[in-house]
Design an enzyme around this catalytic site. Structure first.
Site, PDB file in Angstrom:
ATOM      1  N   MET A  26       0.857  -1.196   0.000  1.00 52.15           N
ATOM      2  CA  MET A  26       0.000   0.000   0.000  1.00 52.15           C
ATOM      3  C   MET A  26       0.891   1.244   0.000  1.00 52.15           C
ATOM      4  SD  MET A  26      -3.449  -0.945   1.985  1.00 52.15           S
ATOM      5  CE  MET A  26      -2.908  -0.805   3.661  1.00 52.15           C
ATOM      6  N   GLY A  32      11.009  -2.883   5.336  1.00 54.58           N
ATOM      7  CA  GLY A  32      10.233  -4.132   5.380  1.00 54.58           C
ATOM      8  C   GLY A  32       9.837  -4.535   3.967  1.00 54.58           C
ATOM      9  N   HIS A  33       9.269  -3.562   3.228  1.00 53.20           N
ATOM     10  CA  HIS A  33       8.904  -3.831   1.827  1.00 53.20           C
ATOM     11  C   HIS A  33      10.149  -4.216   1.016  1.00 53.20           C
ATOM     12  CE1 HIS A  33       5.654  -0.682   2.785  1.00 53.20           C
ATOM     13  NE2 HIS A  33       5.000  -1.822   2.634  1.00 53.20           N
ATOM     14  N   LEU A 179       9.049  -2.370  11.384  1.00 51.14           N
ATOM     15  CA  LEU A 179       8.803  -1.301  10.417  1.00 51.14           C
ATOM     16  C   LEU A 179       7.370  -1.402   9.916  1.00 51.14           C
ATOM     17  CD1 LEU A 179      12.216  -1.721   8.829  1.00 51.14           C
ATOM     18  CD2 LEU A 179      11.322   0.496   9.466  1.00 51.14           C
ATOM     19  N   SER A 180       6.737  -0.247   9.770  1.00 48.56           N
ATOM     20  CA  SER A 180       5.360  -0.201   9.288  1.00 48.56           C
ATOM     21  C   SER A 180       5.096   1.190   8.724  1.00 48.56           C
ATOM     22  CB  SER A 180       4.400  -0.481  10.443  1.00 48.56           C
ATOM     23  OG  SER A 180       3.100  -0.065  10.107  1.00 48.56           O
TER      24      SER A 180
HETATM   25  P1  AMP Z   1       1.616  -2.883   3.462  1.00 48.67           P
HETATM   26  O1  AMP Z   1       2.155  -1.867   2.501  1.00 48.67           O
HETATM   27  O2  AMP Z   1       1.645  -2.445   4.878  1.00 48.67           O
HETATM   28  O3  AMP Z   1       0.268  -3.425   3.024  1.00 48.67           O
HETATM   29  O4  AMP Z   1       2.604  -4.118   3.390  1.00 48.67           O
HETATM   30  C1  AMP Z   1       2.924  -4.755   2.190  1.00 48.67           C
HETATM   31  C2  AMP Z   1       3.667  -6.025   2.489  1.00 48.67           C
HETATM   32  O5  AMP Z   1       4.864  -5.722   3.233  1.00 48.67           O
HETATM   33  C3  AMP Z   1       2.855  -7.001   3.359  1.00 48.67           C
HETATM   34  O6  AMP Z   1       3.064  -8.315   2.901  1.00 48.67           O
HETATM   35  C4  AMP Z   1       3.452  -6.786   4.732  1.00 48.67           C
HETATM   36  O7  AMP Z   1       3.322  -7.914   5.576  1.00 48.67           O
HETATM   37  C5  AMP Z   1       4.915  -6.528   4.390  1.00 48.67           C
HETATM   38  N1  AMP Z   1       5.566  -5.823   5.500  1.00 48.67           N
HETATM   39  C6  AMP Z   1       5.130  -4.701   6.127  1.00 48.67           C
HETATM   40  N2  AMP Z   1       5.970  -4.376   7.129  1.00 48.67           N
HETATM   41  C7  AMP Z   1       6.945  -5.311   7.152  1.00 48.67           C
HETATM   42  C8  AMP Z   1       8.104  -5.538   7.969  1.00 48.67           C
HETATM   43  N3  AMP Z   1       8.420  -4.738   8.977  1.00 48.67           N
HETATM   44  N4  AMP Z   1       8.882  -6.607   7.702  1.00 48.67           N
HETATM   45  C9  AMP Z   1       8.564  -7.451   6.675  1.00 48.67           C
HETATM   46  N5  AMP Z   1       7.499  -7.297   5.870  1.00 48.67           N
HETATM   47  C10 AMP Z   1       6.697  -6.251   6.102  1.00 48.67           C
END
Ligand code: AMP
Length: 270
Positions: A26, A32-33, A179-180
Site C-alpha cells: 500500500m 520491510g517492503h 517497520l510499518s
Molecule cells: P503494506 O504496505 O503495509 O500493506 O505491506 C505490504 C507487504 O509488506 C505485506 O506483505 C506486509 O506484511 C509486508 N511488510 C510490512 N511491514 C513489514 C516488515 N516490517 N517486515 C517485513 N514485511 C513487512
C-alpha cells in the site's frame, strides 16, 4: 523500471513474461517492503511491485483517509532497486467486476484482527484474489509482520490460484519496533513508547518456561502494560503459527499483539 498506470499497461508489460515475482503493497515503501522486493529479485526473472491503498480493507473511513501516501518518494526508492514494473492501479482497474460469491472468513478464524476489524480480511482477500488474477505471478512475497493476513490469504489463494505465497520475516528497527507505514503517523515519544512495549514483551517471552500457562501470563501482562504505557491493548495472545489456535506449547508459537497508541493502531507478532 516501467510504471504501469492501468490494466492495459499491465497486460502489455506482462505479455509472454514468465516467472514473475509479485510484491503487493500500500506504498510508503520502507525497509520491510524492500526485504520482500530483494527476495523477489533473487528468486524470479521479473519483479512487479503494486502500490494500491485498497479502500475495501479499511473498516474505518478516517483510517483510510489518514493512511500515509508517499507515491512520489516511493518511485524514487523503487527506481534504485532495479525492479521491472511498478503497478499503480485505479479503483476501477481492480474493481472492474462484481464477484459472483462473497468472500467469507470461517467462524473459527474470527480471532485476533478479524475479531476487531470487521470486513478487513474479506477486503484483503478480495483485492489479493483480483491482483493475483490480473498479474498471474509465480510467487507472491508477503511479510510475517501481518501474520494473520499471510495465513488467511495463503489459505484462500491456495484454493483458487497456482501462485505460491512466500512468507518473509519481519524487519525491525534497532529498537525492536517492526517497520510499518503506520509508524509515520507516530510522534517521537510514541515511537519510544512502542519500542519499550515491544522490548518488554520480548523479554517476557524469553522467560516463558515449558509448563507456564502462557495465555494466563499474557492476560495479566495486558492489564499491567496498558497501565504502564497508557495504551489500549486490543489483544495479547499466545497462538500456534500453524493453525492460529491458542497455544500452551512453546514450539511453533508466537505472541500476537494489537494496540492503539492514541488513534494509531499497531500490530506485531514474535
Ligand atoms: P503494506 O504496505 O503495509 O500493506 O505491506 C505490504 C507487504 O509488506 C505485506 O506483505 C506486509 O506484511 C509486508 N511488510 C510490512 N511491514 C513489514 C516488515 N516490517 N517486515 C517485513 N514485511 C513487512
Amino acid at each position: 523500471m516501467k510504471i504501469l498506470l492501468n490494466n492495459d499497461d499491465l497486460n502489455e508489460a506482462l505479455y509472454n513474461v514468465r516467472n514473475v515475482g509479485f510484491v503487493p503493497t500500500m506504498g510508503s515503501i520502507h525497509r520491510g517492503h524492500l526485504s520482500l522486493i530483494k527476495r523477489s529479485l533473487n528468486e524470479c526473472n521479473r519483479t512487479i511491485v503494486s502500490i494500491f491503498v485498497n479502500p475495501t480493507q479499511f473498516n474505518n473511513k478516517n483510517d483510510f483517509k489518514k493512511y500515509p501516501r508517499n507515491f512520489k518518494n516511493d518511485l524514487i526508492i523503487l527506481k534504485k532497486l532495479k525492479i521491472d514494473f511498478v503497478y499503480f492501479p485505479s479503483i476501477n482497474d481492480i474493481y472492474s467486476y462484481k464477484r459472483p460469491t462473497k468472500i467469507k472468513i470461517d467462524k473459527k478464524n474470527i480471532i485476533l484482527c478479524a475479531k476487531f476489524r470487521k470486513g478487513h480480511f474479506e477486503g484483503v482477500i478480495d483485492v489479493m484474489d483480483r491482483l493475483t488474477g490480473l498479474i498471474r505471478p509465480k510467487k507472491i512475497f508477503m511479510g510475517e509482520k501481518d501474520y494473520q493476513q499471510l495465513y488467511l490469504v495463503r489459505k484462500y489463494l491456495k484454493k483458487h490460484h497456482i501462485s505460491k505465497i512466500i512468507g518473509c520475516k519481519t524487519i525491525r528497527e534497532k529498537n525492536k519496533l517492526a517497520l510499518s507505514s503506520r509508524n509515520l503517523l507516530l510522534s517521537k515519544t510514541q515511537l519510544i513508547k512502542a519500542s519499550k512495549l515491544i522490548k518488554n514483551l520480548m523479554n517476557i517471552k524469553k522467560k516463558f518456561k515449558k509448563k507456564d500457562n502462557f495465555n494466563n501470563i499474557l492476560y495479566y501482562k495486558k492489564k499491567e502494560l496498558s497501565k504502564l504505557y497508557n495504551v489500549k491493548i486490543e489483544y495479547l495472545e499466545f497462538r500456534n503459527i500453524k493453525n492460529l489456535k491458542l497455544s500452551n506449547k512453546l514450539k511453533n508459537s508466537k505472541i500476537f499483539l494489537a494496540y492503539y497508541l492514541d488513534k494509531v493502531r499497531l500490530i506485531d507478532n514474535f
